[in-house]
Design a protein around this motif. Sequence first.
Motif, PDB file in Angstrom:
ATOM      1  N   PRO A 141       0.805  -1.233   0.000  1.00  0.00           N
ATOM      2  CA  PRO A 141       0.000   0.000   0.000  1.00  0.00           C
ATOM      3  C   PRO A 141       0.831   1.273   0.000  1.00  0.00           C
ATOM      4  O   PRO A 141       0.303   2.358  -0.267  1.00  0.00           O
ATOM      5  N   GLU A 142       2.119   1.165   0.325  1.00  0.00           N
ATOM      6  CA  GLU A 142       2.961   2.370   0.322  1.00  0.00           C
ATOM      7  C   GLU A 142       3.272   2.863  -1.077  1.00  0.00           C
ATOM      8  O   GLU A 142       3.684   4.014  -1.281  1.00  0.00           O
ATOM      9  N   LEU A 143       3.068   2.016  -2.080  1.00  0.00           N
ATOM     10  CA  LEU A 143       3.322   2.412  -3.464  1.00  0.00           C
ATOM     11  C   LEU A 143       2.254   3.391  -3.936  1.00  0.00           C
ATOM     12  O   LEU A 143       1.058   3.207  -3.688  1.00  0.00           O
ATOM     13  N   VAL A 144       2.677   4.422  -4.622  1.00  0.00           N
ATOM     14  CA  VAL A 144       1.738   5.366  -5.250  1.00  0.00           C
ATOM     15  C   VAL A 144       1.458   4.860  -6.659  1.00  0.00           C
ATOM     16  O   VAL A 144       2.369   4.765  -7.489  1.00  0.00           O
ATOM     17  N   THR A 145       0.217   4.520  -6.913  1.00  0.00           N
ATOM     18  CA  THR A 145      -0.144   3.871  -8.175  1.00  0.00           C
ATOM     19  C   THR A 145      -1.202   4.665  -8.919  1.00  0.00           C
ATOM     20  O   THR A 145      -2.016   5.372  -8.326  1.00  0.00           O
ATOM     21  N   VAL A 146      -1.207   4.515 -10.246  1.00  0.00           N
ATOM     22  CA  VAL A 146      -2.141   5.248 -11.097  1.00  0.00           C
ATOM     23  C   VAL A 146      -2.575   4.355 -12.245  1.00  0.00           C
ATOM     24  O   VAL A 146      -1.822   3.484 -12.690  1.00  0.00           O
ATOM     25  N   ARG A 147      -3.786   4.566 -12.703  1.00  0.00           N
ATOM     26  CA  ARG A 147      -4.326   3.829 -13.838  1.00  0.00           C
ATOM     27  C   ARG A 147      -5.221   4.762 -14.643  1.00  0.00           C
ATOM     28  O   ARG A 147      -5.575   5.853 -14.208  1.00  0.00           O
ATOM     29  N   CYS A 148      -5.620   4.307 -15.819  1.00  0.00           N
ATOM     30  CA  CYS A 148      -6.591   5.048 -16.623  1.00  0.00           C
ATOM     31  C   CYS A 148      -7.992   4.819 -16.063  1.00  0.00           C
ATOM     32  O   CYS A 148      -8.311   3.731 -15.561  1.00  0.00           O
ATOM     33  N   VAL A 186       4.213   9.038 -13.622  1.00  0.00           N
ATOM     34  CA  VAL A 186       5.440   8.289 -13.341  1.00  0.00           C
ATOM     35  C   VAL A 186       6.647   9.065 -13.855  1.00  0.00           C
ATOM     36  O   VAL A 186       7.668   9.163 -13.178  1.00  0.00           O
ATOM     37  N   VAL A 187       6.526   9.614 -15.061  1.00  0.00           N
ATOM     38  CA  VAL A 187       7.623  10.398 -15.635  1.00  0.00           C
ATOM     39  C   VAL A 187       7.984  11.573 -14.725  1.00  0.00           C
ATOM     40  O   VAL A 187       9.161  11.892 -14.528  1.00  0.00           O
ATOM     41  N   ALA A 188       6.960  12.192 -14.127  1.00  0.00           N
ATOM     42  CA  ALA A 188       7.174  13.356 -13.263  1.00  0.00           C
ATOM     43  C   ALA A 188       7.603  12.977 -11.851  1.00  0.00           C
ATOM     44  O   ALA A 188       7.888  13.858 -11.032  1.00  0.00           O
ATOM     45  N   GLY A 189       7.652  11.678 -11.557  1.00  0.00           N
ATOM     46  CA  GLY A 189       8.036  11.248 -10.227  1.00  0.00           C
ATOM     47  C   GLY A 189       6.938  11.340  -9.194  1.00  0.00           C
ATOM     48  O   GLY A 189       7.175  11.219  -7.995  1.00  0.00           O
ATOM     49  N   GLU A 190       5.682  11.546  -9.637  1.00  0.00           N
ATOM     50  CA  GLU A 190       4.557  11.657  -8.714  1.00  0.00           C
ATOM     51  C   GLU A 190       3.897  10.315  -8.422  1.00  0.00           C
ATOM     52  O   GLU A 190       3.031  10.220  -7.551  1.00  0.00           O
ATOM     53  N   ALA A 191       4.260   9.287  -9.158  1.00  0.00           N
ATOM     54  CA  ALA A 191       3.715   7.950  -8.932  1.00  0.00           C
ATOM     55  C   ALA A 191       4.824   6.929  -9.106  1.00  0.00           C
ATOM     56  O   ALA A 191       5.791   7.150  -9.840  1.00  0.00           O
ATOM     57  N   ASP A 192       4.679   5.803  -8.416  1.00  0.00           N
ATOM     58  CA  ASP A 192       5.670   4.733  -8.511  1.00  0.00           C
ATOM     59  C   ASP A 192       5.384   3.772  -9.655  1.00  0.00           C
ATOM     60  O   ASP A 192       6.309   3.160 -10.202  1.00  0.00           O
ATOM     61  N   ALA A 193       4.119   3.619 -10.005  1.00  0.00           N
ATOM     62  CA  ALA A 193       3.755   2.658 -11.044  1.00  0.00           C
ATOM     63  C   ALA A 193       2.455   3.077 -11.716  1.00  0.00           C
ATOM     64  O   ALA A 193       1.562   3.638 -11.076  1.00  0.00           O
ATOM     65  N   ALA A 194       2.354   2.801 -13.018  1.00  0.00           N
ATOM     66  CA  ALA A 194       1.149   3.114 -13.779  1.00  0.00           C
ATOM     67  C   ALA A 194       0.904   2.008 -14.798  1.00  0.00           C
ATOM     68  O   ALA A 194       1.840   1.534 -15.446  1.00  0.00           O
ATOM     69  N   ILE A 195      -0.351   1.624 -14.951  1.00  0.00           N
ATOM     70  CA  ILE A 195      -0.710   0.661 -15.984  1.00  0.00           C
ATOM     71  C   ILE A 195      -1.035   1.444 -17.249  1.00  0.00           C
ATOM     72  O   ILE A 195      -1.999   2.220 -17.285  1.00  0.00           O
ATOM     73  N   VAL A 196      -0.218   1.245 -18.278  1.00  0.00           N
ATOM     74  CA  VAL A 196      -0.360   1.977 -19.541  1.00  0.00           C
ATOM     75  C   VAL A 196      -0.104   1.005 -20.689  1.00  0.00           C
ATOM     76  O   VAL A 196       0.144  -0.175 -20.480  1.00  0.00           O
TER      77      VAL A 196
END
Length: 265
Positions: A141-148, A186-196
């Motif tokens: 849960p400590e990971l910052v994650t993002v998705r569409c 992710v590129v900006a360093g605001e998230a650790d992982a993104a599903i793309v």
Amino acid sequence: MKRLVGLAAAVTLVAASLAGCSGGSDAKGADASQDRTTVTVFAAASLKSTFDRLERDFEKEHPHVDIVLTFAGSQDLVTQMDAGAPADVFASASHSWMQKAKDKKLVTAFPEVFARNSLELAVAEGNPKRIEGLDDLAARPELVTVRCASAVPCGELTDRLLKNAGLDAIEFDTEQNSVTDTLGLVVAGEADAAIVYQTDIASAEDSVDGVELAGAKRLANTYEIAVTKEAETANRSEAAQEFVDLVMSHEGQMVLEDAGFAPVK
């Protein structure tokens, strides 16, 4: 409830329709521009690098045609066309949004599948958090994650991938309305992982690394392209179809393959 990272700026959609004639008195300049046709192409955000290249190639071969590209999530493009934004070609990142365009009679030509794309996990260059797959997103849960968002083609595909993996209960920190914005965190360093899409990772290979996702290859999205009703009404369908033909040609397919898409020819 997980924390939210800042949302990327919303995509501003610009649909340009140029008159194509010079207002000056220079006869030579007027002759050079009077027959110029503007073809507006609405394309899914994940197509930017490939369509930018195809635009340049097309205009070299068709000096009297000006290709104007607008990129955004497929759902936003359909919404804009439905609201009256002029587009001569629509390239969707999923069958479902092309079908919605057909249902709204925005597209009357028969759509053609021109590429396929699969999902990957984007992580910071060098993968400093040692993220190995979806299980890590669920267990750490400590990971910052993002998705569409689910309304976006890459979000629809993400829903299917997570459901198939039995991990549809994963809580992401934020959702974005385009795959470009999703990767951008992710590129900006605001998230650790993104599903793309894997093509988005390929285009940002100097900034991120990709982690393969189990089962993703079997769930590839199909990209579809068609001339719009607007082009037919405005007598631009011939020039619009020529751009579609380039996308479907061997040359166009090689450009797509170079970017990481799976070509259909």
